[in-house]
Design a protein around this motif. Structure first.
Motif, PDB file in Angstrom:
ATOM      1  N   LEU A 109      19.623  46.335  45.218  1.00 19.17           N
ATOM      2  CA  LEU A 109      20.832  45.703  44.698  1.00 19.17           C
ATOM      3  C   LEU A 109      21.638  46.761  43.956  1.00 19.17           C
ATOM      4  CD1 LEU A 109      22.245  42.889  44.228  1.00 19.17           C
ATOM      5  CD2 LEU A 109      21.111  42.900  42.021  1.00 19.17           C
ATOM      6  N   LEU A 110      22.900  46.870  44.321  1.00 18.79           N
ATOM      7  CA  LEU A 110      23.743  47.898  43.712  1.00 18.79           C
ATOM      8  C   LEU A 110      24.985  47.230  43.127  1.00 18.79           C
ATOM      9  CD1 LEU A 110      23.874  50.965  43.358  1.00 18.79           C
ATOM     10  CD2 LEU A 110      25.238  51.061  45.441  1.00 18.79           C
ATOM     11  N   ILE A 111      25.157  47.420  41.808  1.00 19.74           N
ATOM     12  CA  ILE A 111      26.303  46.821  41.128  1.00 19.74           C
ATOM     13  C   ILE A 111      27.189  47.964  40.653  1.00 19.74           C
ATOM     14  CG2 ILE A 111      27.009  45.367  39.182  1.00 19.74           C
ATOM     15  CD1 ILE A 111      24.228  44.090  39.353  1.00 19.74           C
ATOM     16  N   GLU A 112      28.413  48.017  41.168  1.00 18.68           N
ATOM     17  CA  GLU A 112      29.288  49.151  40.856  1.00 18.68           C
ATOM     18  C   GLU A 112      30.570  48.688  40.201  1.00 18.68           C
ATOM     19  OE1 GLU A 112      28.810  52.299  44.373  1.00 18.68           O
ATOM     20  OE2 GLU A 112      29.020  50.231  45.057  1.00 18.68           O
ATOM     21  N   LYS A 113      30.764  49.147  38.978  1.00 21.62           N
ATOM     22  CA  LYS A 113      32.023  48.951  38.239  1.00 21.62           C
ATOM     23  C   LYS A 113      32.482  47.499  38.255  1.00 21.62           C
ATOM     24  CE  LYS A 113      33.698  53.601  38.986  1.00 21.62           C
ATOM     25  NZ  LYS A 113      34.469  54.460  39.894  1.00 21.62           N
ATOM     26  N   VAL A 114      31.534  46.601  38.101  1.00 18.56           N
ATOM     27  CA  VAL A 114      31.895  45.191  38.192  1.00 18.56           C
ATOM     28  C   VAL A 114      32.496  44.687  36.887  1.00 18.56           C
ATOM     29  CG1 VAL A 114      30.923  42.856  38.307  1.00 18.56           C
ATOM     30  CG2 VAL A 114      30.383  44.531  40.070  1.00 18.56           C
ATOM     31  N   GLY A 115      33.635  44.049  37.008  1.00 13.94           N
ATOM     32  CA  GLY A 115      34.263  43.408  35.865  1.00 13.94           C
ATOM     33  C   GLY A 115      34.738  42.032  36.294  1.00 13.94           C
ATOM     34  N   ASP A 168      41.556  33.369  30.374  1.00 13.71           N
ATOM     35  CA  ASP A 168      41.908  33.732  29.007  1.00 13.71           C
ATOM     36  C   ASP A 168      41.085  34.874  28.416  1.00 13.71           C
ATOM     37  OD1 ASP A 168      39.710  32.131  29.244  1.00 13.71           O
ATOM     38  OD2 ASP A 168      39.953  31.204  27.281  1.00 13.71           O
ATOM     39  N   HIS A 169      39.962  35.229  29.031  1.00 11.45           N
ATOM     40  CA  HIS A 169      39.202  36.323  28.425  1.00 11.45           C
ATOM     41  C   HIS A 169      38.426  37.119  29.463  1.00 11.45           C
ATOM     42  CE1 HIS A 169      36.032  33.391  28.874  1.00 11.45           C
ATOM     43  NE2 HIS A 169      35.161  34.343  28.672  1.00 11.45           N
ATOM     44  N   MET A 170      38.034  38.308  29.030  1.00 13.88           N
ATOM     45  CA  MET A 170      37.266  39.222  29.871  1.00 13.88           C
ATOM     46  C   MET A 170      35.793  38.899  29.660  1.00 13.88           C
ATOM     47  SD  MET A 170      38.538  42.051  31.408  1.00 13.88           S
ATOM     48  CE  MET A 170      37.797  43.379  32.353  1.00 13.88           C
ATOM     49  N   ALA A 171      35.065  38.591  30.726  1.00 11.85           N
ATOM     50  CA  ALA A 171      33.649  38.252  30.558  1.00 11.85           C
ATOM     51  C   ALA A 171      32.765  39.476  30.790  1.00 11.85           C
ATOM     52  CB  ALA A 171      33.271  37.135  31.519  1.00 11.85           C
ATOM     53  N   LEU A 172      33.133  40.297  31.767  1.00 10.38           N
ATOM     54  CA  LEU A 172      32.335  41.480  32.098  1.00 10.38           C
ATOM     55  C   LEU A 172      33.269  42.662  32.258  1.00 10.38           C
ATOM     56  CD1 LEU A 172      30.050  40.122  34.960  1.00 10.38           C
ATOM     57  CD2 LEU A 172      29.287  40.779  32.689  1.00 10.38           C
ATOM     58  N   GLU A 173      32.769  43.836  31.903  1.00  9.56           N
ATOM     59  CA  GLU A 173      33.604  45.011  32.050  1.00  9.56           C
ATOM     60  C   GLU A 173      32.748  46.188  32.490  1.00  9.56           C
ATOM     61  OE1 GLU A 173      35.504  46.315  28.488  1.00  9.56           O
ATOM     62  OE2 GLU A 173      37.309  46.887  29.562  1.00  9.56           O
ATOM     63  N   ASP A 174      33.102  46.794  33.586  1.00  6.61           N
ATOM     64  CA  ASP A 174      32.497  48.034  34.044  1.00  6.61           C
ATOM     65  C   ASP A 174      30.960  48.000  34.005  1.00  6.61           C
ATOM     66  OD1 ASP A 174      32.625  50.565  35.089  1.00  6.61           O
ATOM     67  OD2 ASP A 174      32.592  51.525  33.116  1.00  6.61           O
ATOM     68  N   SER A 222      36.165  39.981  39.656  1.00  7.48           N
ATOM     69  CA  SER A 222      37.568  40.405  39.727  1.00  7.48           C
ATOM     70  C   SER A 222      37.688  41.888  40.059  1.00  7.48           C
ATOM     71  CB  SER A 222      38.283  40.154  38.399  1.00  7.48           C
ATOM     72  OG  SER A 222      37.742  39.065  37.725  1.00  7.48           O
ATOM     73  N   GLN A 223      36.685  42.646  39.632  1.00  7.52           N
ATOM     74  CA  GLN A 223      36.728  44.088  39.899  1.00  7.52           C
ATOM     75  C   GLN A 223      35.368  44.555  40.388  1.00  7.52           C
ATOM     76  OE1 GLN A 223      37.527  45.423  35.979  1.00  7.52           O
ATOM     77  NE2 GLN A 223      39.678  44.813  36.015  1.00  7.52           N
TER      78      GLN A 223
END
Lengths: 259, 280
Positions: A2-8, A13-19, A54-55
C-alpha cells in the motif's frame, strides 16, 4: 503493498488531512493513532475507496485506488449498524461471499468456519441484536475473515466495548494476523496501538499529517499482562503518548470530545 | 440473548389470557348490550336490535350447505368477488407502490421529477375520480380495480420512498466495501431495511382499499359485491339487511387488519426484536 503519496483531503469547511505519505508492506500490522478529529478515519475511508482524497494518490499493489478495491475488507466501529439485523449471524458473515460465487452451502460452511475462528460457532443461528456488543464486533471480524481480504482495515473497532472485551478482541486481532493479511488499525487508544501493532504511525492534530512512524520492538507473541509490563512497552507508550499530545511540549489536551 | 428478552416479558397463561381478552372486549360487549336494550325499547324499524341483525346475517349469508362452508349463494356471489377485487387491487398497489417508492427513495433525480406530481395525486380524494374512471375504464370490475389501486397506492408508495431514503449509511458503506452487486444490495439491504415502512403504509392502504371497494360497488354498472348488496337492500327498504351489510364490513375490516398484523409480526420479527434490545 500500500502506497500513500501526498494525500490530503478537505471537507467544505476544514482540512482533514494534509500531505500524508506512507508505505505499508505485505503482512504488516500497522496502528494509526492520533487525537480525535485528526483525520484518521478519513484516511482509512480514502484507503477503502469510500472517499476520494482531494489531493495525492493511494495505490494498492501498484494500482491506484479509485473505487473500493476487490481484496479489501473494513471493520467499522459501529458494529450494530454495520451488521444487518434481518439476517442471522451466519448469513451476515456469508453475505460478502456472494460475489465470490460458489454454492449457498459452501458459503455457509465458510461462514461457520470464520465464526469458529472468532469463537462464535454457537451463535451462527442467532441474530446480531441478540448478542452482546463484543460478540457483535466478533461477528464483523468473522465477516471480514470469511472474505479473505489481502488488506483489512479496522476503524476504531473496539471503541464501543468494555475494557475486558477490548483486550479479548485485541488478542483476537493478533491471532487473526497469522493468516497473513495486512492489517491497518485506526485507534485513539495509545496502549492499544502499541500492544497490537508492529508499527505505530502517529498522526498530528488536524489537519492530520504523519508526525512519527515508529517500529514496535516487542516480541511477536504478546500477552495482555506480561507484554504491558515490559520496559519497551512502557517506554513506547510514553513516547507515543507524548507525540499524540504534541511532541512533549506543554500539556494541552485540546478541547475535550472534539471530533 | 433471546431467552432473556423473552423471559423479561410477563408470562401469559390461563387466567391471565382470559382477563386480558375480557379487558379487550369489555367495551364492545357493553356497547352491544346497550344497543340491544336501546333498540328493543325504541322499537324503531330503522334501528333493528343487534340480535335481529345477526339473525339476518345468518339467514342471508351463513345458512348455506356444509359443502360451501355454510356460505349461501348470495354470500359466494357477492362477498367473494368483493374480497377478490380488493385483494387484487391491494396486491397491484403493493407491487407498483413498492417499485416506484424504491425508485423515488433511491434516486434524487426521480424524486425531483415525480415527487410534486405524486404529492398532487395523493391529495385528490379518490371518490372524486370515480367519474373519470367510469369514462376511462369499462363499468364493473376494471373501474372498481382502478379505484382501489389509485387510492391504496399512495401510502405504500410514499412510505416506501421514505424508508428507502433513510437506509443506514453504514449499511450502504458496508455493501460498497464488500462490493455487493446492485441486485444483492437491493434485495438484502434496501428492501429489508424499508420493510417496516412498507408495512406501515400497507396498514393504511388496507383500510383505504376496503373503503374504495365498497364505494366503487355503490356506483351504477355494478352487478355484484358487498356495496351492491347494500344498495340493493336499501332500495328494498330492507333495514335489517342494510345493517347486516354494515356489520359485515366492520367484521371483515377487523379480520383483514388482524391478518395483516400477523403477517407483519412474522416478517418483521427482527425489527421488533432489535427494537426491544435497544430499549433495554
Amino acid at each position: 503493498m500500500l502506497l500513500i503519496e501526498k494525500v490530503g483531503h478537505y471537507y467544505s469547511d476544514h482540512m482533514a488531512l494534509e500531505d500524508v505519505n506512507l508505505e505499508i508492506a505485505q503482512g504488516e500490522l500497522v496502528s494509526i493513532v492520533g487525537p480525535s478529529g485528526c483525520g484518521k478515519s478519513t484516511l482509512l475511508r480514502c484507503i477503502a475507496g469510500l472517499v476520494r482524497p482531494s489531493q495525492g494518490q493511494i495505490s494498492l499493489n501498484g494500482k491506484e485506488i479509485t473505487d473500493v478495491p476487490d481484496n479489501l475488507a473494513v471493520v467499522f466501529q459501529d458494529y450494530s449498524r454495520s451488521l444487518l439485523p434481518w439476517l442471522t449471524v451466519r448469513d451476515n458473515v456469508a453475505l460478502p461471499l456472494r460475489r465470490r460465487g460458489g454454492s449457498k452451502a459452501a458459503r455457509r460452511a465458510a461462514a461457520v468456519d470464520a465464526l469458529e475462528a472468532v469463537g462464535l460457532a454457537n451463535a451462527a443461528h442467532k441474530y446480531p441484536w441478540q448478542l452482546s456488543g463484543g460478540m457483535q464486533q466478533r461477528v464483523s471480524i468473522a465477516r471480514a475473515l470469511a472474505y479473505q481480504p489481502a488488506l483489512l482495515l479496522m476503524d476504531e473497532p473496539f471503541g464501543s466495548v468494555d475494557a475486558q472485551t477490548r483486550e479479548d478482541l485485541e488478542d483476537l486481532v493478533l491471532r487473526v494476523r497469522k493468516r497473513g493479511m495486512t492489517i491497518l488499525l485506526v485507534t485513539h487508544d495509545i496502549d492499544e496501538s502499541v500492544y497490537v501493532g508492529d508499527r505505530v504511525i502517529v498522526l498530528g492534530r488536524a489537519p492530520g499529517r504523519v508526525v512519527a512512524d515508529l517500529a514496535v520492538g516487542l516480541p511477536t507473541a504478546r500477552d495482555q499482562i506480561t507484554t504491558r509490563e515490559l520496559p519497551e512497552f512502557v517506554h513506547m507508550r510514553a513516547e507515543v503518548g507524548r507525540l499524540v499530545r504534541g511532541n512533549g511540549q506543554t500539556f494541552n489536551p485540546g478541547p475535550p470530545f472534539s471530533s | 440473548m433471546s431467552s432473556t428478552t423473552a423471559g423479561r416479558r410477563p408470562a401469559r397463561h390461563g387466567l391471565g389470557v382470559l382477563t386480558a381478552a375480557l379487558h379487550r372486549w369489555l367495551a364492545l360487549i357493553i356497547m352491544v348490550v346497550l344497543w340491544e336494550l336501546g333498540t328493543r325499547a325504541a322499537k324503531s324499524v330503522f334501528f333493528p336490535p343487534p340480535s335481529k341483525i345477526v339473525r339476518q346475517m345468518y339467514h342471508l349469508w351463513f345458512s348455506g350447505p356444509v359443502s360451501h362452508l355454510f356460505l349461501t349463494s348470495m354470500a359466494t356471489d357477492n362477498i367473494l368477488p368483493s374480497l377478490a377485487r380488493m385483494a387484487v387491487g391491494l396486491a397491484a398497489a403493493l407491487v407498483v407502490g413498492v417499485a416506484f417508492g424504491l425508485l423515488l427513495g433511491r434516486s434524487d433525480r426521480v424524486l425531483a421529477y415525480l415527487d410534486p406530481l405524486f404529492q398532487f395525486f395523493r391529495v385528490i380524494p379518490p371518490p372524486t375520480l370515480a367519474p373519470v374512471f367510469v369514462v376511462l375504464f369499462t363499468f364493473g370490475t376494471p373501474m372498481q380495480l382502478a379505484s382501489i389501486i389509485f387510492s391504496a397506492i399512495w401510502p405504500i408508495l410514499l412510505n416506501t420512498a421514505d424508508g428507502a431514503r433513510s437506509v443506514d449509511q453504514l449499511q450502504l458503506a458496508t455493501a460498497r466495501v464488500f462490493r455487493l452487486r446492485a441486485t444483492t444490495r437491493l434485495f438484502t439491504i434496501i428492501l429489508p431495511s424499508t420493510m417496516p415502512k412498507i408495512f406501515a403504509g400497507l396498514r393504511l392502504s388496507l383500510s383505504l382499499a376496503l373503503i374504495l371497494m365498497v364505494f366503487s360497488e355503490l356506483l351504477p354498472g355494478t352487478t355484484d359485491g358487498i356495496g351492491f348488496l347494500l344498495v340493493d337492500a336499501q332500495s328494498r327498504s330492507d333495514l335489517p339487511a342494510v345493517w347486516a351489510t354494515i356489520v359485515l364490513l366492520g367484521i371483515l375490516g377487523y379480520l383483514l387488519n388482524v391478518m395483516l398484523l400477523v403477517v407483519e409480526r412474522r416478517s418483521l420479527a427482527w425489527h421488533h426484536g432489535a427494537r426491544r434490545t435497544e430499549a433495554t
